[in-house]
Design an enzyme around this catalytic site. Structure first.
Site, PDB file in Angstrom:
ATOM      1  N   ASP A 124      62.521 -61.619  65.074  1.00 17.34           N
ATOM      2  CA  ASP A 124      62.440 -60.717  66.220  1.00 17.34           C
ATOM      3  C   ASP A 124      62.915 -61.447  67.467  1.00 17.34           C
ATOM      4  OD1 ASP A 124      61.977 -58.293  67.429  1.00 17.34           O
ATOM      5  OD2 ASP A 124      59.844 -58.668  67.781  1.00 17.34           O
ATOM      6  N   TYR A 126      64.309 -61.126  71.710  1.00 19.90           N
ATOM      7  CA  TYR A 126      63.678 -60.747  72.976  1.00 19.90           C
ATOM      8  C   TYR A 126      64.792 -60.447  73.968  1.00 19.90           C
ATOM      9  CZ  TYR A 126      59.652 -61.316  76.236  1.00 19.90           C
ATOM     10  OH  TYR A 126      58.616 -61.136  77.128  1.00 19.90           O
ATOM     11  N   HIS A 131      62.401 -55.777  80.091  1.00 19.20           N
ATOM     12  CA  HIS A 131      61.102 -55.901  79.426  1.00 19.20           C
ATOM     13  C   HIS A 131      60.542 -57.313  79.633  1.00 19.20           C
ATOM     14  CE1 HIS A 131      58.048 -55.609  76.248  1.00 19.20           C
ATOM     15  NE2 HIS A 131      58.513 -56.744  75.760  1.00 19.20           N
ATOM     16  N   ARG A 140      52.564 -64.036  83.808  1.00 20.15           N
ATOM     17  CA  ARG A 140      52.807 -65.205  84.667  1.00 20.15           C
ATOM     18  C   ARG A 140      53.465 -64.743  85.971  1.00 20.15           C
ATOM     19  NH1 ARG A 140      55.004 -66.114  79.810  1.00 20.15           N
ATOM     20  NH2 ARG A 140      56.945 -65.389  80.731  1.00 20.15           N
ATOM     21  N   GLU A 196      56.724 -50.978  70.444  1.00 21.69           N
ATOM     22  CA  GLU A 196      57.897 -51.594  71.060  1.00 21.69           C
ATOM     23  C   GLU A 196      59.134 -50.899  70.526  1.00 21.69           C
ATOM     24  OE1 GLU A 196      57.691 -55.901  70.599  1.00 21.69           O
ATOM     25  OE2 GLU A 196      56.568 -56.016  72.497  1.00 21.69           O
ATOM     26  N   GLU A 198      62.714 -50.817  69.621  1.00 27.65           N
ATOM     27  CA  GLU A 198      63.728 -51.834  69.300  1.00 27.65           C
ATOM     28  C   GLU A 198      64.777 -51.250  68.363  1.00 27.65           C
ATOM     29  OE1 GLU A 198      62.450 -55.725  68.198  1.00 27.65           O
ATOM     30  OE2 GLU A 198      60.506 -55.547  69.191  1.00 27.65           O
ATOM     31  N   GLN A 237      47.647 -60.567  71.448  1.00 29.09           N
ATOM     32  CA  GLN A 237      48.824 -61.345  71.858  1.00 29.09           C
ATOM     33  C   GLN A 237      48.517 -62.255  73.051  1.00 29.09           C
ATOM     34  OE1 GLN A 237      52.154 -58.798  72.818  1.00 29.09           O
ATOM     35  NE2 GLN A 237      53.554 -60.509  73.230  1.00 29.09           N
ATOM     36  N   TYR A 241      49.153 -66.211  72.054  1.00 29.72           N
ATOM     37  CA  TYR A 241      50.601 -66.450  72.064  1.00 29.72           C
ATOM     38  C   TYR A 241      51.033 -67.848  72.488  1.00 29.72           C
ATOM     39  CZ  TYR A 241      51.795 -66.166  77.070  1.00 29.72           C
ATOM     40  OH  TYR A 241      51.954 -66.420  78.403  1.00 29.72           O
ATOM     41  N   LYS A 250      51.441 -59.081  65.935  1.00 29.97           N
ATOM     42  CA  LYS A 250      52.699 -58.406  65.626  1.00 29.97           C
ATOM     43  C   LYS A 250      52.884 -58.135  64.135  1.00 29.97           C
ATOM     44  CE  LYS A 250      54.806 -58.951  69.741  1.00 29.97           C
ATOM     45  NZ  LYS A 250      55.510 -57.883  70.465  1.00 29.97           N
TER      46      LYS A 250
HETATM   47 CA    CA Z   1      59.148 -57.209  69.454  1.00 27.38          CA
END
Ligand code: CA
Length: 421
Positions: A124, A126, A131, A140, A196, A198, A237, A241, A250
């Site tokens: 996967d 990114y 996003h 953050r 999500e 995708e 998550q 993470y 996930k």
């Molecule tokens: Ca994803």
């Protein structure tokens, strides 16, 4: 990139009448591959091609002698193009195959679909920069986008065993979560379950370990595309993470649309790949003239939600967002293939590369609820008055995708739906 040929001719029509109807996802210019059997039977799944509202049993046409999609995906570009040309010719109006192939059709309404191939590995990425920026701000605030983002296509190795096909029903995952002000984590059902939006890119012919795929050759190794919903438990998550990335947040379920729309079918819907002014240009191994000229995919995607209450009352799914893949993705599919193999990693037929969540630049083009609700702080109100910050039990999430361009016949990717219980 695939050149346009007779199979893309907008004037081409099929003797399958439903394939000529305006708005169909599966005109004769599309011809996506999937695996099907008669619903309610225990037949082995076999390879079919979607045409209008029918499935063409490909082996029954005599064009192939396998029921194994991965074998088909391993074919070279010339073989693949020859197969597409033969299917197109046989389904075209006036073809002498009509009488024989009519017997190889099954209405899609009577077909059960499964995942389109054996997926050995799932990575996967990114690539959705809007996003990544929005999520980054939530996690953050001082540094939304990590310094590597504009240089390296970020990804992680996902899990293939829990990938299912449209219609998938899965249980809400349990796990560890920790509120920011709590001293210790607690265990229980995820309270921040999200989707999500995708694309899934599928590898055709693989590469030998130690021999990277150059970006100039990358598209020859791409078989096709599906829609992908990468369900995500945001509270799991947030706690798990760091430092190695997502894990149990996930891998409990990911859902695919059943039809592999080939790179050949997408040839009329390519766009320039351009970097915004001031952004670094890709390193040479991620750059080519062809990728700059037409590396991006002009696909429109939309997300719809149907709650249990709506379903009970017979209310159709309501649209949450609509956006463009080309605007959302910072990296192209060819760049993902080149990057994935540049260290010598071998890809194999049927491997899937997730694009990452494809959110557009505007807030109402977001590809996940965490973005639409600003981290769960701003609930969205549905037309029937129900509110959502994250998904509730009984919610069905639907993603649809299609390509439209002047001078080309509209094609669709179909849809992927899934329900949490
Ligand atoms: Ca994803």
């Amino acid at each position: 990139m695939t050149a346009l040929n007779a199979t893309h001719d907008p004037k081409l029509r099929s003797w399958v009448a439903s394939a000529n109807e305006a708005g169909t996802d599966f005109p004769i210019q599309n011809l996506p591959f999937g695996r099907f059997r008669t619903a309610g039977s225990s037949e082995d799944f076999r390879i079919g091609v979607a045409i209008g509202d029918q499935v063409l049993d490909l082996r029954a046409t005599g064009l192939i002698d396998t029921d194994d999609m991965n074998v088909l995906m391993n074919a070279g570009t010339k073989e693949r193009q020859a197969l597409r040309a033969a299917i197109s010719a046989g389904l075209a109006e006036g073809s002498d195959r009509q009488a024989a192939w009519s017997k190889a059709l099954l209405p899609q309404a009577r077909a059960e679909m499964t995942v389109p191939c054996r997926i050995g590995d799932y990575t996967d990425f990114y690539t959705g920069i809007h996003h990544a920026t929005t999520i980054g701000k939530l996690f953050r605030p001082d540094q939304p986008l990590m310094p590597n983002y504009k240089w390296v296509p970020i990804g992680y190795h996902g899990r293939a065993s829990s990938i299912g096909v449209s219609g998938q029903v899965f249980k809400r995952p349990n796990g560890q979560t920790k509120a920011p002000d709590a001293a210790e984590p607690t265990f229980g059902p995820s309270k921040r379950l999200d989707y999500e939006l995708e694309l899934g890119f599928f590898i055709g012919r693989g590469n030998v370990q130690g021999e990277p795929i150059a970006i100039a050759d990358a598209e020859e190794h791409l078989f096709g595309v599906t829609l992908l919903n990468d369900w995500s438990a945001r509270d799991l998550q947030a706690w798990e993470y760091q430092p190695l990335g997502p894990f149990l947040s996930k891998n409990f379920a990911s859902t695919l649309s059943p039809w592999l729309v080939t790179m050949e079918a997408l040839a009329p819907f390519r766009s320039k790949f351009e970097r915004p002014a001031g952004d670094p240009q890709p390193l040479p191994y991620l750059d080519s003239a062809a990728n700059r000229e037409s590396g991006a995919l002009d696909i429109t995607v939309e997300v719809l939600l149907q709650t249990a209450k709506m379903r009970a009352e017979g209310v159709a799914p309501v649209r949450l967002t609509r956006g463009s893949v080309a605007e959302a993705a910072y990296w192209t599919a060819a760049q993902l293939v080149a990057h994935h193999t540049v260290n010598g990693c071998n890809l194999q037929p049927g491997d899937m590369l997730g694009s990452g969540t494809l959110s557009g630049p505007k807030p109402d083009e977001a590809g996940s609820l965490i973005e639409l609700t600003q981290g769960g702080k701003q609930p969205i109100t549905l037309p029937n008055g129900e509110k959502r910050t994250f998904l509730e039990d009984g919610d069905t999430l639907v993603i649809r995708g299609y390509c439209e361009r002047l001078g080309a016949v509209r094609i669709g990717l179909g849809e992927v739906s899934g329900t949490v219980v």
